[in-house]
Design a protein around this motif. Structure first.
Motif, PDB file in Angstrom:
ATOM      1  N   ARG A   7       0.721  -1.633   0.275  1.00  0.00           N
ATOM      2  CA  ARG A   7      -0.066   0.452  -0.039  1.00  0.00           C
ATOM      3  C   ARG A   7       1.109   1.667  -0.231  1.00  0.00           C
ATOM      4  N   ASP A   9       0.715   5.494   0.008  1.00  0.00           N
ATOM      5  CA  ASP A   9       0.057   6.219  -0.098  1.00  0.00           C
ATOM      6  C   ASP A   9       0.328   7.510  -0.147  1.00  0.00           C
ATOM      7  N   ARG A  20      -6.809   8.331   1.168  1.00  0.00           N
ATOM      8  CA  ARG A  20      -6.773   7.502   2.690  1.00  0.00           C
ATOM      9  C   ARG A  20      -8.100   6.460   3.051  1.00  0.00           C
ATOM     10  N   GLU A  21      -8.858   7.189   3.241  1.00  0.00           N
ATOM     11  CA  GLU A  21     -10.718   6.682   3.298  1.00  0.00           C
ATOM     12  C   GLU A  21     -10.532   4.983   2.405  1.00  0.00           C
ATOM     13  N   ASP A  24      -7.882   2.142   2.631  1.00  0.00           N
ATOM     14  CA  ASP A  24      -8.283   1.532   3.971  1.00  0.00           C
ATOM     15  C   ASP A  24     -10.234   0.351   3.921  1.00  0.00           C
ATOM     16  N   ARG A  25     -10.741   1.312   3.279  1.00  0.00           N
ATOM     17  CA  ARG A  25     -11.693   0.358   2.461  1.00  0.00           C
ATOM     18  C   ARG A  25     -11.415  -0.855   1.425  1.00  0.00           C
ATOM     19  N   GLU A  27      -8.000  -2.019   1.731  1.00  0.00           N
ATOM     20  CA  GLU A  27      -7.212  -2.850   1.996  1.00  0.00           C
ATOM     21  C   GLU A  27      -8.415  -4.182   2.838  1.00  0.00           C
ATOM     22  N   ARG A  37       3.779  -1.276   4.258  1.00  0.00           N
ATOM     23  CA  ARG A  37       3.159   0.020   3.556  1.00  0.00           C
ATOM     24  C   ARG A  37       4.104   1.625   4.072  1.00  0.00           C
TER      25      ARG A  37
END
Length: 194
Positions: A7, A9, A20-21, A24-25, A27, A37
């Motif tokens: 991942r 970012d 980022r949101e 998260d979903r 992931e 990361r």
């Protein structure tokens, strides 16, 4: 279930970042066994300089210790990709393109003889068999429109290094129509294979 997820970012914002949101979903949906990361807002990736270029174009057996030091970060970033089965890049569109930090990351991982090679018929990517998911967000730029220089460029770069299985989850044009932007993201998330 994804075996190993890398991942990356790229948003300069930690709080209130749509990408980022989305990341998260995504992931959570992928349910990876291992997650690597890399947050480009927390670690500055330097731009290429003459020392780096000279080291990269010197054969491995002829490199000095100083040249190896120049390439150490590049080697780590490439090793992360090589280990991953899936790459998740969370990318806000800044001024019609990717954040500068992501461009620096790409410059570090695009290495002749390691992530791609030249042949008589052109470049051949050496990172095949991997999947990439791009979580893209923008205020006014529509993904894949004439003014979007981020999404097509990312596809080109990934294809260049051999990653051709690419999916996009977009929350674009948020400042134009927030509800439609959110709906596009939800549809893309639903259609994303785990």
């Amino acid at each position: 279930m994804t075996e190993t997820l890398l991942r990356i970012d790229t948003s300069a914002r930690h709080e209130g970042s749509v990408t980022r949101e989305l990341g998260d979903r995504i992931e959570a949906k992928l349910n990876a066994g291992k997650i690597i990361r890399r947050d480009l807002a927390d670690q500055v990736i330097p731009q290429l300089d003459a020392g780096w270029l000279h080291a990269a174009f010197t054969s491995d057996e002829e490199r000095t210790t100083e040249q190896r030091d120049h390439l150490a970060l590049s080697d780590r970033l490439i090793a992360e990709i090589q280990e991953a089965d899936t790459l998740l890049l969370t990318v806000p569109v800044y001024n019609f393109n990717v954040p500068a930090s992501l461009k620096s990351w790409v410059d570090m991982i695009a290495r002749a003889g390691i992530t791609f090679r030249y042949t008589e018929s052109g470049a051949v990517g050496l990172l095949d068999g991997k999947r990439a998911i791009l979580a893209i967000a923008s205020g006014g730029t529509e993904v894949d429109s004439a003014i979007d220089h981020a999404t097509p460029w990312l596809r080109q770069v990934l294809n260049f290094v051999g990653i051709t299985d690419i999916q996009v989850v977009r929350s674009d044009k948020q400042a134009v129509d927030p509800e439609a932007s959110k709906a596009r993201a939800e549809t893309d998330l639903e259609n994303l294979a785990a």
